[in-house]
Every structure is written in structure tokens, then in C-alpha cells.
Design an enzyme around this catalytic site. Structure first.
Site, PDB file in Angstrom:
ATOM      1  CB  ILE A 120      -0.947  -0.024   1.225  1.00 57.98           C
ATOM      2  CG1 ILE A 120      -1.784   1.262   1.314  1.00 57.98           C
ATOM      3  CG2 ILE A 120      -0.229  -0.240   2.532  1.00 57.98           C
ATOM      4  CD1 ILE A 120      -2.865   1.215   2.425  1.00 57.98           C
ATOM      5  CB  SER A 121       1.284   4.072  -2.316  1.00 56.19           C
ATOM      6  OG  SER A 121       1.266   3.245  -3.453  1.00 56.19           O
ATOM      7  CB  ALA A 122       4.128   6.657   1.336  1.00 56.94           C
TER       8      ALA A 122
END
Ligand code: SAM
Length: 214
Positions: free
Chosen positions: A60-62
Site C-alpha cells: 500500500i503506497s505511502a
């Protein structure tokens, strides 16, 4: 720290850092509980500005990266959006929160992620159609789309996705190398079917695999 307080602090950080620029993106971050989308062992890191593993070698991206992508996507209520790379489902739910009465369809190629995420999205009550398949082929049935958001590193914009984009619509992707850095790129579809592109910032995503990916 309580998730509500941690979420508030994250939003303040994203605002002060200039990642969140619009009221709509701010409200989405305030409304969608990120802790519900990360695996249990990382729950206490949900509101840190870092990417987190979600299984199957995916992430899950930042939050700051997600905010940048949402801002360049220029989302407004009522749009039809196709997301490629459902992953945790968090970004799809942020998009659904912003477009409201519009439509959000999200495609994931890994079955275990698709099954887990479908359940989470349902539990969160967000209106997102989830599909298991190769997102580089798009989803013809829902076309044309006002926005197509690819949340994985693409060698270029896949041709079927350009075809499924509405005239004046935007396609957003990290475009570049399979590993290392890509450039966040936005293509706007012109009347003649070609794309006018704008390049924003460097980023690092897991690869888009599939027929028109790596
Ligand atoms: N949007 C996600 C979120 O909110 O958690 C993060 C996406 S993660 C950085 C990239 C995702 O793209 C992975 O789940 C990966 O399996 C998926 N992916 C890669 N190639 C794909 C393809 N051809 N079709 C659909 N999903 C793909």
C-alpha cells in the site's frame, strides 16, 4: 495512539507538507480509515507516511504519494473512474469517497489480494466494483472512463486503456522503469484520440504486470 487522532495528525502533516491541496482530498483522507486496509501486524504503522507490505510482495503506497496522485487526478463528484491495481483497496475507497455518486471500478490481478480486499471494501460500505483480472486490458463494459488511475509502474500507458478513456479524460500512472524510479505522468485525451502529457514527480512503484505491462 487512537486511530482517529493518528488520522487527524496524518492529515495535518499532509496539508502542511503541501501534499493535500484540495478540500475534497482532505475530506477523503479524514473519512477513510487506513488502519482497516493494512494487515493486522502493521496496524500500528497505518498513519506513518511510509508504504507498507500487504502480502504477495505488494504494497500500500505511502499516504503522501497517494495524496499527490489524487491531486493530479483532479477528481470531482460524478466521475467514472477505473483504478488498475486494487492492492489493499485503500486508494479505491478514497477515490469512491471523492466521486460520490460517480462510479469506481478497480482491477487486481492477484486473487488472494482481490478476495481479501473485496471483503474490506464491503465492510467499509464504499461503492467500488472490484474485478479480478489483467488491468492492462481495462474493463470494456464500464467504458468510457473520465479517469484511469494506474497504481503500479507502467512501461507506458497501455493502448486498451487509452481507448477506454473518454475524450477530455485523464490517465495517470508512474511511467518508467520496472524497478527503481518512474515519473508520475498524466495524459489527457484529445479530440483526435492522442494524449497530451504532463510529467510531475519521481516515484517508485511495484511493476504493472500483464499483457500491456512488464
Ligand atoms: N492502489 C493500491 C492500494 O491502495 O493499496 C496499491 C497498489 S500496489 C502499489 C500495486 C498493485 O497493482 C498490486 O496489488 C499488484 O498486484 C497490482 N497489479 C500489478 N499489475 C496488475 C495488472 N496487470 N492488473 C491488475 N493489477 C495489477
Amino acid at each position: 495512539m487512537e486511530p482517529d487522532k493518528a488520522r487527524r495528525q496524518l492529515v495535518d502533516y499532509l496539508l502542511s507538507g503541501g501534499y493535500i491541496l484540495s478540500r475534497r482530498v482532505q475530506e477523503a483522507f479524514e473519512s477513510v480509515p487506513r488502519e482497516k486496509f493494512v494487515p493486522e501486524e502493521y496496524e500500528n504503522k497505518s498513519y506513518n507516511d511510509i508504504p507498507l507490505p500487504i502480502g504477495e510482495g505488494q504494497t500500500i503506497s505511502a499516504p503522501s504519494m497517494i495524496a499527490i496522485m489524487l491531486e493530479v487526478s483532479d477528481l470531482v463528484p460524478g466521475l467514472r473512474v477505473l483504478e488498475i491495481g486494487t492492492g489493499s483497496g485503500y486508494n479505491a475507497c478514497l477515490i469512491a469517497n471523492i466521486v460520490g455518486d460517480g462510479f469506481v471500478t478497480s482491477i487486481e490481478r492477484i486473487e488472494s489480494l482481490f478476495l481479501r480486499t473485496r471483503q474490506i471494501i464491503e465492510n467499509c460500505g464504499q461503492k467500488v466494483i472490484t474485478i479480478l483480472g489483467d488491468g492492462t486490458l481495462g474493463w470494456e463494459k464500464g467504458a468510457p472512463y473520465d479517469r484511469i488511475i494506474i497504481t503500479a509502474a507502467a512501461p507506458n500507458f497501455p493502448q486498451p486503456l487509452i481507448q477506454q478513456l473518454a475524450c477530455g479524460g485523464k490517465i495517470i500512472a508512474p511511467v518508467g522503469a520496472r524497478s527503481g524510479l518512474q515519473m508520475l505522468t498524466v495524459g489527457t485525451k484529445l479530440k483526435d484520440g492522442s494524449l497530451s502529457t504532463n510529467v510531475y514527480c519521481a516515484c517508485a512503484f511495484v511493476p504493472l504486470l500483464g499483457t500491456h505491462g512488464f
